[in-house]
Design an enzyme around this catalytic site. Sequence first.
Site, mmCIF file in Angstrom:
data_model
loop_
_atom_site.group_PDB
_atom_site.id
_atom_site.type_symbol
_atom_site.label_atom_id
_atom_site.label_comp_id
_atom_site.label_asym_id
_atom_site.label_seq_id
_atom_site.Cartn_x
_atom_site.Cartn_y
_atom_site.Cartn_z
ATOM 1 N N GLU A 28 -6.677 4.629 7.856
ATOM 2 C CA GLU A 28 -6.744 6.261 7.467
ATOM 3 C C GLU A 28 -7.772 6.522 7.133
ATOM 4 O O GLU A 28 -8.055 8.205 7.373
ATOM 5 C CB GLU A 28 -5.455 6.164 6.640
ATOM 6 N N SER B 132 3.733 -1.710 10.152
ATOM 7 C CA SER B 132 4.645 -2.289 10.621
ATOM 8 C C SER B 132 5.851 -3.579 10.258
ATOM 9 O O SER B 132 6.753 -3.706 10.940
ATOM 10 C CB SER B 132 5.388 -1.204 12.067
ATOM 11 N N HIS C 269 -9.845 1.533 5.265
ATOM 12 C CA HIS C 269 -7.616 1.427 5.689
ATOM 13 C C HIS C 269 -8.722 2.317 6.751
ATOM 14 O O HIS C 269 -9.295 2.869 6.838
ATOM 15 C CB HIS C 269 -6.864 1.961 4.618
ATOM 16 N N LYS D 206 0.088 4.301 -0.395
ATOM 17 C CA LYS D 206 -0.273 5.188 0.006
ATOM 18 C C LYS D 206 -0.332 6.707 -0.869
ATOM 19 O O LYS D 206 -0.672 6.418 -1.929
ATOM 20 C CB LYS D 206 -0.175 5.605 1.609
ATOM 21 N N GLU E 18 -5.097 -4.835 11.239
ATOM 22 C CA GLU E 18 -4.149 -3.502 11.154
ATOM 23 C C GLU E 18 -4.411 -2.829 12.615
ATOM 24 O O GLU E 18 -5.322 -2.258 11.958
ATOM 25 C CB GLU E 18 -4.629 -2.821 10.231
ATOM 26 N N GLY F 272 2.765 2.065 10.639
ATOM 27 C CA GLY F 272 3.392 3.804 10.479
ATOM 28 C C GLY F 272 4.459 3.752 11.427
ATOM 29 O O GLY F 272 4.993 4.779 12.210
ATOM 30 N N ASN G 138 0.538 -1.510 0.089
ATOM 31 C CA ASN G 138 0.190 0.250 0.395
ATOM 32 C C ASN G 138 0.835 1.286 -0.060
ATOM 33 O O ASN G 138 1.636 2.073 0.834
ATOM 34 C CB ASN G 138 -1.117 -0.145 1.178
HETATM 35 P P1 PGA Z 1 2.730 0.341 7.727
HETATM 36 O O1 PGA Z 1 1.513 0.472 7.104
HETATM 37 O O2 PGA Z 1 3.189 -0.630 7.393
HETATM 38 O O3 PGA Z 1 4.227 1.368 7.440
HETATM 39 O O4 PGA Z 1 2.613 0.781 8.867
HETATM 40 C C1 PGA Z 1 0.208 -1.057 6.576
HETATM 41 C C2 PGA Z 1 -0.468 -0.005 6.169
HETATM 42 O O5 PGA Z 1 -1.301 1.294 6.477
HETATM 43 O O6 PGA Z 1 -1.665 -0.991 5.419
#
Ligand code: PGA
Length: 261
Positions: free
Chosen positions: A100, A213, A98, A13, A168, A174, A11
């Site tokens: 976010e 992560s 997601h 983003k 997640e 992140g 992803n």
């Molecule tokens: P990350 O993000 O691997 O940077 O923690 C995962 C995600 O949001 O899908």
Amino acid sequence: MKQSVKMIVGNWKMNGLAADLSAAVVEMLADLKGRPASARVGLCPPATLIERMVRTIDGGPVSVGGQDCRVEAKGAFTGGVSAEMLVDAGARLVILGHSERRQEFGESDALVSDKVGAALRAGLTPIVCVGETLAQREAGEAASVVRGQILGSLNDGLAGQDWALAYEPVWAIGTGLTPTLEQIAEIHAAARAAMVERLGDGGRAALILYGGSVNPGNARDILAVDEVGGALVGGASLKAADFLAIIRAAEPAVVAADGQG
Ligand code: PGA
């Protein structure tokens, strides 16, 4: 021992310009062509890069996906992108719900469920994201929050279709933090139970990806946890070498001479 083929999805983003794409994708494809991966691999760039990425991949072993879609197929929704438009650009997958988007755009479980319906209507493979916040985990609510999100965000149409869930934890995204392997196993088991509660037998086949992560250092251990069917990878998917290492970690264990995978 789990036999099913794992799924590794990147992803990007809101990252990536045309220049990043050629470097990252060409390097990845060269490696995958030299030694085909046994995992299913997906990459979800910003919508602006989907068509270009599809052309770069040119039938290679990576499916391209979107990061969201609207419920409607078309209409007066300025800035919106429909599932049909993603398909038209060459996408095969779409990430939905997601955290976010749930946080930044206030997406509810009901909206996510409708988006899942839109993705299925267009023929996309939906990857439906759920996960608890740190406050919810500290309150002992992780499993119940995830169950509620699953019951609300899935869609009757999913039974019998190609789709995946992604667990997640919001606090792991992140941050470099990850749950323990026991915590991942516990929530993945709870997620499977909720998927079956929601869809009956139709909730048994879909893979449950872990996200938050994931990196080349922790991927092999996480992917070996019961009910972990793959990974949704944010930051580490932006570097071809790291993403490739995670893809390789999803392959049936080839144990090195020193026993370290
Ligand atoms: P990350 O993000 O691997 O940077 O923690 C995962 C995600 O949001 O899908």
